[in-house]
Scaffold this active site. Sequence first.
Site, PDB file in Angstrom:
ATOM      1  N   GLU A 194      33.197  62.461  -6.088  1.00 20.85           N
ATOM      2  CA  GLU A 194      32.137  61.130  -5.928  1.00 20.85           C
ATOM      3  C   GLU A 194      30.779  61.582  -6.210  1.00 20.85           C
ATOM      4  O   GLU A 194      29.995  60.780  -6.250  1.00 20.85           O
ATOM      5  CB  GLU A 194      32.355  60.899  -4.291  1.00 20.85           C
ATOM      6  CG  GLU A 194      33.893  60.409  -3.994  1.00 20.85           C
ATOM      7  CD  GLU A 194      34.179  59.024  -4.472  1.00 20.85           C
ATOM      8  OE1 GLU A 194      33.567  58.354  -5.438  1.00 20.85           O
ATOM      9  OE2 GLU A 194      35.218  58.688  -3.930  1.00 20.85           O
ATOM     10  N   LYS A 236      23.284  55.921  -4.276  1.00 21.94           N
ATOM     11  CA  LYS A 236      24.027  54.602  -3.450  1.00 21.94           C
ATOM     12  C   LYS A 236      23.126  53.749  -2.757  1.00 21.94           C
ATOM     13  O   LYS A 236      23.454  52.549  -2.776  1.00 21.94           O
ATOM     14  CB  LYS A 236      25.146  55.191  -2.537  1.00 21.94           C
ATOM     15  CG  LYS A 236      25.841  54.450  -1.995  1.00 21.94           C
ATOM     16  CD  LYS A 236      27.293  54.799  -1.640  1.00 21.94           C
ATOM     17  CE  LYS A 236      28.128  53.623  -0.961  1.00 21.94           C
ATOM     18  NZ  LYS A 236      29.391  53.928  -0.595  1.00 21.94           N
ATOM     19  N   ARG A 250      27.287  46.513  -7.453  1.00 21.10           N
ATOM     20  CA  ARG A 250      27.987  47.451  -6.629  1.00 21.10           C
ATOM     21  C   ARG A 250      29.438  47.964  -7.252  1.00 21.10           C
ATOM     22  O   ARG A 250      29.823  49.137  -6.943  1.00 21.10           O
ATOM     23  CB  ARG A 250      28.277  47.217  -5.314  1.00 21.10           C
ATOM     24  CG  ARG A 250      28.465  48.129  -4.083  1.00 21.10           C
ATOM     25  CD  ARG A 250      28.547  47.845  -2.762  1.00 21.10           C
ATOM     26  NE  ARG A 250      28.999  48.953  -1.993  1.00 21.10           N
ATOM     27  CZ  ARG A 250      29.075  49.121  -0.648  1.00 21.10           C
ATOM     28  NH1 ARG A 250      28.334  48.176   0.174  1.00 21.10           N
ATOM     29  NH2 ARG A 250      29.397  50.007   0.135  1.00 21.10           N
ATOM     30  N   HIS A 261      43.001  54.460  -7.330  1.00 22.18           N
ATOM     31  CA  HIS A 261      43.736  53.867  -6.532  1.00 22.18           C
ATOM     32  C   HIS A 261      45.224  53.900  -6.727  1.00 22.18           C
ATOM     33  O   HIS A 261      46.129  53.646  -5.808  1.00 22.18           O
ATOM     34  CB  HIS A 261      43.219  52.495  -5.967  1.00 22.18           C
ATOM     35  CG  HIS A 261      41.772  52.761  -5.474  1.00 22.18           C
ATOM     36  ND1 HIS A 261      41.113  51.640  -5.138  1.00 22.18           N
ATOM     37  CD2 HIS A 261      41.181  53.697  -4.525  1.00 22.18           C
ATOM     38  CE1 HIS A 261      39.888  52.042  -4.262  1.00 22.18           C
ATOM     39  NE2 HIS A 261      40.063  52.997  -3.980  1.00 22.18           N
ATOM     40  N   HIS A 274      42.072  61.571  -2.026  1.00 21.88           N
ATOM     41  CA  HIS A 274      41.143  60.392  -2.715  1.00 21.88           C
ATOM     42  C   HIS A 274      40.228  61.065  -3.768  1.00 21.88           C
ATOM     43  O   HIS A 274      40.244  60.253  -4.984  1.00 21.88           O
ATOM     44  CB  HIS A 274      40.415  59.656  -1.461  1.00 21.88           C
ATOM     45  CG  HIS A 274      39.391  58.681  -2.282  1.00 21.88           C
ATOM     46  ND1 HIS A 274      40.039  57.269  -2.635  1.00 21.88           N
ATOM     47  CD2 HIS A 274      38.200  58.407  -2.200  1.00 21.88           C
ATOM     48  CE1 HIS A 274      39.185  56.615  -2.924  1.00 21.88           C
ATOM     49  NE2 HIS A 274      37.816  57.212  -2.770  1.00 21.88           N
TER      50      HIS A 274
HETATM   51  P1  NAD Z   1      39.529  62.575   5.123  1.00 21.29           P
HETATM   52  O1  NAD Z   1      38.782  61.685   6.203  1.00 21.29           O
HETATM   53  O2  NAD Z   1      40.984  62.374   5.274  1.00 21.29           O
HETATM   54  O3  NAD Z   1      39.087  64.080   5.462  1.00 21.29           O
HETATM   55  C1  NAD Z   1      39.590  65.038   4.697  1.00 21.29           C
HETATM   56  C2  NAD Z   1      40.144  66.314   5.626  1.00 21.29           C
HETATM   57  O4  NAD Z   1      39.170  67.026   6.013  1.00 21.29           O
HETATM   58  C3  NAD Z   1      40.815  65.734   6.817  1.00 21.29           C
HETATM   59  O5  NAD Z   1      42.091  66.650   6.966  1.00 21.29           O
HETATM   60  C4  NAD Z   1      39.780  65.854   7.840  1.00 21.29           C
HETATM   61  O6  NAD Z   1      40.396  66.039   9.187  1.00 21.29           O
HETATM   62  C5  NAD Z   1      39.062  67.091   7.448  1.00 21.29           C
HETATM   63  N1  NAD Z   1      37.865  67.231   7.852  1.00 21.29           N
HETATM   64  C6  NAD Z   1      36.952  66.677   7.968  1.00 21.29           C
HETATM   65  N2  NAD Z   1      35.879  67.319   8.287  1.00 21.29           N
HETATM   66  C7  NAD Z   1      36.004  68.555   8.418  1.00 21.29           C
HETATM   67  C8  NAD Z   1      35.213  69.672   8.559  1.00 21.29           C
HETATM   68  N3  NAD Z   1      34.137  69.531   8.749  1.00 21.29           N
HETATM   69  N4  NAD Z   1      35.822  70.689   8.600  1.00 21.29           N
HETATM   70  C9  NAD Z   1      37.152  70.824   8.327  1.00 21.29           C
HETATM   71  N5  NAD Z   1      37.963  70.009   7.961  1.00 21.29           N
HETATM   72  C10 NAD Z   1      37.395  68.666   7.902  1.00 21.29           C
HETATM   73  O7  NAD Z   1      39.180  62.275   3.704  1.00 21.29           O
HETATM   74  P2  NAD Z   1      37.531  62.120   2.905  1.00 21.29           P
HETATM   75  O8  NAD Z   1      37.707  62.857   1.755  1.00 21.29           O
HETATM   76  O9  NAD Z   1      36.643  62.486   3.827  1.00 21.29           O
HETATM   77  O10 NAD Z   1      37.501  60.591   2.692  1.00 21.29           O
HETATM   78  C11 NAD Z   1      38.454  59.916   2.155  1.00 21.29           C
HETATM   79  C12 NAD Z   1      38.603  58.305   2.458  1.00 21.29           C
HETATM   80  O11 NAD Z   1      37.319  57.651   2.298  1.00 21.29           O
HETATM   81  C13 NAD Z   1      39.626  57.528   1.734  1.00 21.29           C
HETATM   82  O12 NAD Z   1      40.443  56.904   2.729  1.00 21.29           O
HETATM   83  C14 NAD Z   1      38.882  56.732   0.805  1.00 21.29           C
HETATM   84  O13 NAD Z   1      39.390  55.163   0.688  1.00 21.29           O
HETATM   85  C15 NAD Z   1      37.567  56.428   2.014  1.00 21.29           C
HETATM   86  N6  NAD Z   1      36.482  56.162   1.122  1.00 21.29           N
HETATM   87  C16 NAD Z   1      35.580  55.030   1.574  1.00 21.29           C
HETATM   88  C17 NAD Z   1      34.470  54.710   0.990  1.00 21.29           C
HETATM   89  C18 NAD Z   1      33.572  53.666   1.495  1.00 21.29           C
HETATM   90  O14 NAD Z   1      32.757  53.084   0.864  1.00 21.29           O
HETATM   91  N7  NAD Z   1      33.720  53.231   2.604  1.00 21.29           N
HETATM   92  C19 NAD Z   1      34.108  55.446  -0.295  1.00 21.29           C
HETATM   93  C20 NAD Z   1      34.926  56.407  -0.629  1.00 21.29           C
HETATM   94  C21 NAD Z   1      36.013  56.799  -0.056  1.00 21.29           C
HETATM   95  N1  GLY Z   2      32.748  53.825  -2.851  1.00 22.58           N
HETATM   96  C1  GLY Z   2      32.323  52.601  -3.334  1.00 22.58           C
HETATM   97  C2  GLY Z   2      31.209  51.610  -2.481  1.00 22.58           C
HETATM   98  O1  GLY Z   2      30.764  51.998  -1.418  1.00 22.58           O
HETATM   99  O2  GLY Z   2      30.995  50.448  -3.042  1.00 22.58           O
END
Ligand code: NAD
Ligand code: GLY
Length: 369
Positions: A194, A236, A250, A261, A274
């Site tokens: 990202e 962002k 956006r 996805h 992801h």
């Molecule tokens: P996640 O939340 O699953 O975290 C990844 C892993 O790291 C998990 O096992 C978690 O428990 C662990 N973890 C978290 N913090 C930790 C730390 N400090 N130390 C050790 N382990 C830790 O995954 P992610 O990559 O953070 O997020 C992916 C999700 O975000 C997806 O569901 C995606 O769709 C979403 N997303 C949302 C947006 C948005 O704009 N809302 C943008 C991008 C992604």
């Molecule tokens: N991750 C894409 C958005 O926030 O729009």
Amino acid sequence: MQAASLSPFTAHRVPIDLGERSYDITIGKALLADPMTWDAVPAAASALIVTNATVAPLYAPALASALQTRHKAIYSVILPDGEEHKNWQTLNLVFDALLENACDRRTVIYALGGGVVGDMAGFAAASYMRGIPFVQVPTTLLAQVDSSVGGKTAINHPLGKNMIGAFYQPVLVVCDQDTLATLPARELSAGLAEVIKYGPIADMDFLDWIEANLEDLMAREPAALAHAVRRSCEIKAAVVGQDEREAGLREILNFGHTFGHAIEAGLGYGKWLHGEAVGCGMVMAMHLSNRLGLVSPALVDRVTTLVRGAGLPVVGPRLGPDRYLALMQVDKKARAGGIRFVVIDAPGSASVRSAPDAMVREVIEACCT
Ligand code: NAD
Ligand code: GLY
């Protein structure tokens, strides 16, 4: 390391300008346990820390202790860890905790964890009593550079990723760089996807910087990580400030996400991270941009090399073009069943457009083995 002007020991503030929904992103070290970090959060009798089974033992005690001067009662709910739990059943655990503890309209939710926790806690905050305040406390690189910022909240549906959710802004985002020390290497790479995304879509100087500092980023050099988080958040913030609810601009933040996805849903949520799916999806979107005559093969190679160098996959799973196309039709950018892709028009500039099915099939055949 070049050009990382940011001291890792100074907290920085990136404002998100959204009128009455404006808020700050605070980026720095030792923030979590410092009661002053939370001064901007509305005073309320109660708070609910939403976290997961992995993050809770690492960071929930420090957060709860820092919040003691702000909230009389601090509750917590510990969700199962994993993208496969980003669903109604898990979301309901948050509502259970809110109701069981008689939380009211002023109760503040703190989302402590990665993007999965942040998206679910945010959606719970958006819908409990039609909206209560929430704070994002992202603990993954991916969440610090993307998911905690901008107010997208959601859960998955088996037929499509993030299909059920709301735009709902937090009152504060706190990115404590110290939390990244415990992140597994695979998760760090997922976050870098990202970070890389912001280069081709918006800022080629940042892409240069990422290339020059990739080794330091992979080694978690604090100044490099701090600069990456800050610049990503600035980009962002600028995009979200112009188009909060994704009426147009956006959408460029979804670079790589249409293919990505499809990979996530096609393999089953949780198989690829992801960020891994987005990394590979960006490579596929670069190939599509090239086939559309928009970018040179050299830029495709450059992005591919960087994605690979960040420890991310550059070859997609062989789901077959029909399956990819079917999965991509439920993408939120689709219009009347027509798939739309974020493509790179020129270095540092992106737009959203459709592409002939035959061309998309060629890209899938070429990029997935
Ligand atoms: P996640 O939340 O699953 O975290 C990844 C892993 O790291 C998990 O096992 C978690 O428990 C662990 N973890 C978290 N913090 C930790 C730390 N400090 N130390 C050790 N382990 C830790 O995954 P992610 O990559 O953070 O997020 C992916 C999700 O975000 C997806 O569901 C995606 O769709 C979403 N997303 C949302 C947006 C948005 O704009 N809302 C943008 C991008 C992604
Ligand atoms: N991750 C894409 C958005 O926030 O729009």
